[in-house]
Design a protein around this motif. Structure first.
Motif, mmCIF file in Angstrom:
data_model
loop_
_atom_site.group_PDB
_atom_site.id
_atom_site.type_symbol
_atom_site.label_atom_id
_atom_site.label_comp_id
_atom_site.label_asym_id
_atom_site.label_seq_id
_atom_site.Cartn_x
_atom_site.Cartn_y
_atom_site.Cartn_z
ATOM 1 N N SER A 262 0.821 -1.213 0.000
ATOM 2 C CA SER A 262 0.000 0.000 0.000
ATOM 3 C C SER A 262 0.851 1.256 0.000
ATOM 4 N N LEU A 263 2.068 1.167 0.482
ATOM 5 C CA LEU A 263 2.962 2.327 0.486
ATOM 6 C C LEU A 263 3.839 2.372 -0.763
ATOM 7 N N MET A 264 4.487 1.259 -1.090
ATOM 8 C CA MET A 264 5.499 1.262 -2.147
ATOM 9 C C MET A 264 4.906 1.450 -3.535
ATOM 10 N N LEU A 265 3.781 0.808 -3.826
ATOM 11 C CA LEU A 265 3.244 0.858 -5.177
ATOM 12 C C LEU A 265 2.741 2.252 -5.555
ATOM 13 N N PRO A 266 1.988 2.961 -4.699
ATOM 14 C CA PRO A 266 1.611 4.339 -5.068
ATOM 15 C C PRO A 266 2.813 5.266 -5.231
ATOM 16 N N LEU A 267 3.811 5.131 -4.350
ATOM 17 C CA LEU A 267 5.005 5.960 -4.492
ATOM 18 C C LEU A 267 5.756 5.621 -5.778
ATOM 19 N N GLY A 268 5.829 4.337 -6.091
ATOM 20 C CA GLY A 268 6.544 3.929 -7.294
ATOM 21 C C GLY A 268 5.889 4.435 -8.566
ATOM 22 N N ILE A 269 4.564 4.322 -8.656
ATOM 23 C CA ILE A 269 3.874 4.783 -9.855
ATOM 24 C C ILE A 269 3.961 6.295 -9.991
ATOM 25 N N THR A 270 4.072 7.005 -8.860
ATOM 26 C CA THR A 270 4.198 8.462 -8.917
ATOM 27 C C THR A 270 5.595 8.882 -9.368
ATOM 28 N N ILE A 271 6.638 8.213 -8.872
ATOM 29 C CA ILE A 271 8.020 8.637 -9.111
ATOM 30 C C ILE A 271 8.694 7.800 -10.195
ATOM 31 N N ILE B 48 5.006 1.615 -17.132
ATOM 32 C CA ILE B 48 5.043 2.309 -15.839
ATOM 33 C C ILE B 48 4.417 1.437 -14.762
ATOM 34 N N VAL B 49 3.259 0.865 -15.058
ATOM 35 C CA VAL B 49 2.532 0.070 -14.067
ATOM 36 C C VAL B 49 3.239 -1.253 -13.807
ATOM 37 N N TYR B 50 3.569 -1.972 -14.863
ATOM 38 C CA TYR B 50 4.066 -3.342 -14.703
ATOM 39 C C TYR B 50 5.472 -3.371 -14.121
ATOM 40 N N MET B 51 6.348 -2.461 -14.560
ATOM 41 C CA MET B 51 7.693 -2.442 -14.003
ATOM 42 C C MET B 51 7.684 -1.978 -12.543
ATOM 43 N N ASN B 52 6.722 -1.144 -12.166
ATOM 44 C CA ASN B 52 6.602 -0.779 -10.752
ATOM 45 C C ASN B 52 6.108 -1.948 -9.912
ATOM 46 N N ILE B 53 5.258 -2.784 -10.481
ATOM 47 C CA ILE B 53 4.859 -4.004 -9.772
ATOM 48 C C ILE B 53 6.075 -4.904 -9.554
ATOM 49 N N ALA B 54 6.929 -5.031 -10.577
ATOM 50 C CA ALA B 54 8.141 -5.842 -10.435
ATOM 51 C C ALA B 54 9.095 -5.236 -9.410
ATOM 52 N N ALA B 55 9.267 -3.900 -9.437
ATOM 53 C CA ALA B 55 10.148 -3.251 -8.463
ATOM 54 C C ALA B 55 9.608 -3.411 -7.050
ATOM 55 N N THR B 56 8.288 -3.299 -6.895
ATOM 56 C CA THR B 56 7.690 -3.504 -5.569
ATOM 57 C C THR B 56 7.879 -4.935 -5.092
ATOM 58 N N ALA B 57 7.804 -5.897 -6.015
ATOM 59 C CA ALA B 57 8.035 -7.293 -5.648
ATOM 60 C C ALA B 57 9.462 -7.522 -5.166
ATOM 61 N N LEU B 58 10.427 -6.752 -5.699
ATOM 62 C CA LEU B 58 11.809 -6.865 -5.225
ATOM 63 C C LEU B 58 11.982 -6.294 -3.821
ATOM 64 N N ILE B 59 11.131 -5.340 -3.451
ATOM 65 C CA ILE B 59 11.276 -4.660 -2.168
ATOM 66 C C ILE B 59 10.485 -5.352 -1.068
ATOM 67 N N VAL B 60 9.243 -5.704 -1.361
ATOM 68 C CA VAL B 60 8.296 -6.166 -0.347
ATOM 69 C C VAL B 60 8.440 -7.671 -0.148
ATOM 70 N N HIS B 61 8.290 -8.106 1.090
ATOM 71 C CA HIS B 61 8.328 -9.532 1.420
ATOM 72 C C HIS B 61 6.943 -10.146 1.257
ATOM 73 N N ARG B 62 6.932 -11.466 1.130
ATOM 74 C CA ARG B 62 5.664 -12.190 1.076
ATOM 75 C C ARG B 62 5.125 -12.412 2.479
ATOM 76 N N THR B 63 3.843 -12.698 2.552
ATOM 77 C CA THR B 63 3.243 -13.007 3.841
ATOM 78 C C THR B 63 3.654 -14.402 4.281
ATOM 79 N N ALA B 64 3.432 -14.687 5.549
ATOM 80 C CA ALA B 64 3.848 -15.981 6.101
ATOM 81 C C ALA B 64 3.108 -17.131 5.444
ATOM 82 N N ALA B 65 1.827 -16.922 5.082
ATOM 83 C CA ALA B 65 1.045 -18.004 4.470
ATOM 84 C C ALA B 65 1.646 -18.436 3.145
ATOM 85 N N THR B 66 2.076 -17.474 2.348
ATOM 86 C CA THR B 66 2.670 -17.804 1.059
ATOM 87 C C THR B 66 4.027 -18.450 1.230
#
Length: 427
Positions: A262-271, A359-377
Motif C-alpha cells: 500500500s505504500l510502495m506501489l503508489p510511491l513507485g507509480i508516482t516517481i 510504468i505500471v508493470y515495471m513498478n509491480i516488479a520493483a515492488t516485488a523486489l522490495i516487499v516480502h511475502r506473507t507468512a502463508a505464502t
C-alpha cells in the motif's frame, strides 16, 4: 473518481502502520536503492535499443517526405494549444530543481486535491502518514482504521467497475486507431514497432522477477493474477487508474505484505516512470539519427541520465503533456524540440498504451523486489521454482480463497482427528 482517495489512503495507512511496526526505515531504504537502479537500467536499456535498432536511419524517401511536411506545416499557435493542460496553462519545457522542490509543497491540500496535483498530494500524504505513525496513543489507531476502510471501500468500487471494462476497451481501441493517419503511421512504423518490441522484452523480464519473488511454481498464475492492471493500463492509458487493481492483485492474489504494498506501489507509480524513461531515451536516439547528428560518449551519458530526469519530471502528468519533457534531453544536444514534438504527438495514440503499461508493470516488479511475502505464502509456496521435486515435496500453490494444504499435512491432520475420536469414545 477513485484514484486520489486510494492514493491518499494507501500511502497514509501504509506508512503509518510501517512506522508503528518499526520497519519503515529498511523498506524505504530498499525502495530508494531499487527504484534508482531500475530507472538507470530503463534509461540504459532504451539507449541500447536505439543504438541497435536504429529507428531514425534507413527510412525511405516517402517516409522522409511525410515527416518533413509534418514538421514544415507546424503552426506555433497550434503547438502551444496542443501542449497546454485543460486549465490553459502552458507546459514548462525546462524544470528548475528548486522550483520543483517548492512545487512539492501544496499551499492548500484541498486545492491540490481539487486540481489533481499528484506530486503535492503524494508529498502531503507522506508527511501526514509519518506524523500519524509517530503518535503512540490510541487516537492514531482510529484515523489509521478509517484510512484503511477508505482504501478497501474504493478498491471495491473499482472492482465493480471492471465488469464494464471489455466494452470500454473496444471503444477506446477504436478511437486510438482512428486518430492515427495512415501516412504518418507508416512513416513512424519502424520507431513504433521497435518501441513495442522493447516493451515486450521488459514485460518478459518483469514477469520473471515477479514470478521468482512470488514463490509460485506456475508463472501463468502470476500473469492471471495481474490481468486486471494490465488491461486497465492499456485501456485507460493512465497509470493511476491501474493503481487499485495493482494493489489488489499484489495483496490478495500474490500475497505480498499489505502495509508495504500500500505504500510502495503508489510511491513507485508516482516517481518511477519507467515507461517514459525508456521512451525518452529511444525517441532521443530517433531524433539524433533522423538529423544525422554525431553522438559522442558524453552525448550517450546525456541521453541516458537525461531520460531518467525527464521521466521523473513527468510525475503527475499523462498523455501528450509528458512529451514536452523530452526537451530536457534534446536541449543540451542542440536539437529542435518543437519540431520533434509534432511528430511524436501524431503517433502518441499508439505509443501511449505501451508506455503506460510499462510504468505500471515495471513498478509491480520493483515492488516485488522490495516487499516480502506473507507468512502463508512462504509456507505454502517453494522459495525458488528451480528446486527439485524432492525438495518441494507435495506442496501445492495457494489460490485466491486461501492456501491448499499439502497431502502430507492433510494426512497428519486426519490421523490427529481419528486419534481424538478414539480418545473421546474411550473416555
Amino acid at each position: 473518481m477513485s484514484v486520489y482517495p486510494i492514493l491518499v489512503s494507501a500511502i497514509v495507512s501504509g506508512l503509518a502502520r510501517l512506522i508503528k511496526a518499526h520497519s519503515a526505515g529498511g523498506n524505504l531504504l530498499r525502495m530508494m536503492i531499487v527504484f534508482i537502479a531500475c530507472m538507470l537500467i530503463a534509461g540504459v536499456f532504451g539507449l541500447l535499443s536505439g543504438l541497435v535498432g536504429q529507428p531514425g536511419r534507413g527510412l525511405d524517401e516517402e517516409a522522409k517526405q511525410v515527416l518533413g511536411q509534418l514538421i514544415n506545416q507546424n503552426d506555433r499557435n497550434v503547438l502551444e494549444l496542443s501542449l497546454s493542460d485543460p486549465s490553459g496553462d502552458p507546459v514548462v519545457h525546462q524544470v528548475d530543481f528548486w522550483n520543483f522542490l517548492r512545487m512539492l509543497v501544496p499551499p492548500n491540500i484541498f486545492q491540490a486535491l481539487y486540481q489533481g496535483l499528484a506530486l503535492q498530494i503524494v508529498f502531503f500524504s507522506i508527511i501526514f502518514g509519518i506524523a500519524l505513525g509517530s503518535i503512540r496513543s490510541e487516537a492514531s489507531d482510529l484515523i489509521n482504521n478509517i484510512m484503511l476502510s477508505v482504501l478497501e471501500t474504493f478498491q471495491r468500487l473499482v472492482a465493480w467497475s471492471l465488469y464494464g471494462l471489455p466494452f470500454a476497451l473496444v471503444c477506446l481501441i477504436a478511437t486510438q486507431v482512428a486518430s492515427v493517419g495512415v501516412e504518418i503511421f507508416s512513416a513512424m512504423l519502424k520507431f513504433t514497432v521497435l518501441f513495442w518490441l522493447v516493451g515486450s522484452v521488459l514485460f518478459v523480464i518483469s514477469t520473471l522477477v515477479i514470478w521468482l519473488r512470488s514463490g509460485f511454481r506456475n508463472p501463468l498464475y502470476v500473469l492471471r493474477s495481474l490481468c486486471d492492471p494490465i488491461m486497465i493500463s492499456f485501456a485507460t492509458r493512465s497509470s493511476f487508474a491501474a493503481l487499485p487493481a495493482s494493489i489488489s492483485a499484489m495483496q490478495d492474489d500474490l500475497h505480498f505484505e499489505r502495509e508495504s504494498v500500500s505504500l510502495m506501489l503508489p510511491l513507485g507509480i508516482t516517481i518511477g516512470r519507467y515507461g517514459n524513461i525508456v521512451y525518452f531515451a529511444l525517441a532521443s536516439l530517433f531524433v539524433i539519427q533522423l538529423y544525422n547528428q554525431p553522438l559522442s560518449a558524453a552525448g550517450l551519458v546525456i541521453v541516458a541520465i537525461g531520460s531518467v530526469f525527464a521521466g521523473m519530471a513527468t510525475a503527475g502528468s499523462s498523455g501528450i503533456l509528458t512529451l514536452a519533457m523530452i526537451g530536457i534531453v534534446l536541449g543540451p544536444l542542440g536539437l529542435p524540440v518543437e519540431a520533434v514534438l509534432i511528430v511524436m504527438m501524431a503517433v502518441d495514440a499508439v505509443i501511449d498504451p505501451m508506455r503506460t503499461f510499462l510504468i505500471v508493470y515495471m513498478n509491480i516488479a520493483a515492488t516485488a523486489l522490495i516487499v516480502h511475502r506473507t507468512a502463508a505464502t512462504a509456507l505454502a509456496a517453494p522459495e525458488s521454482p528451480w528446486r527439485t521435486g524432492a525438495d518441494q515435496g507435495d506442496m501445492t500453490e495457494p489460490v485466491a480463497a486461501g492456501v491448499k494444504a499439502s497431502t502430507a499435512t492433510a494426512l497428519r491432520v486426519g490421523l490427529r482427528m481419528q486419534t481424538s475420536e478414539v480418545e473421546g469414545v474411550a473416555s
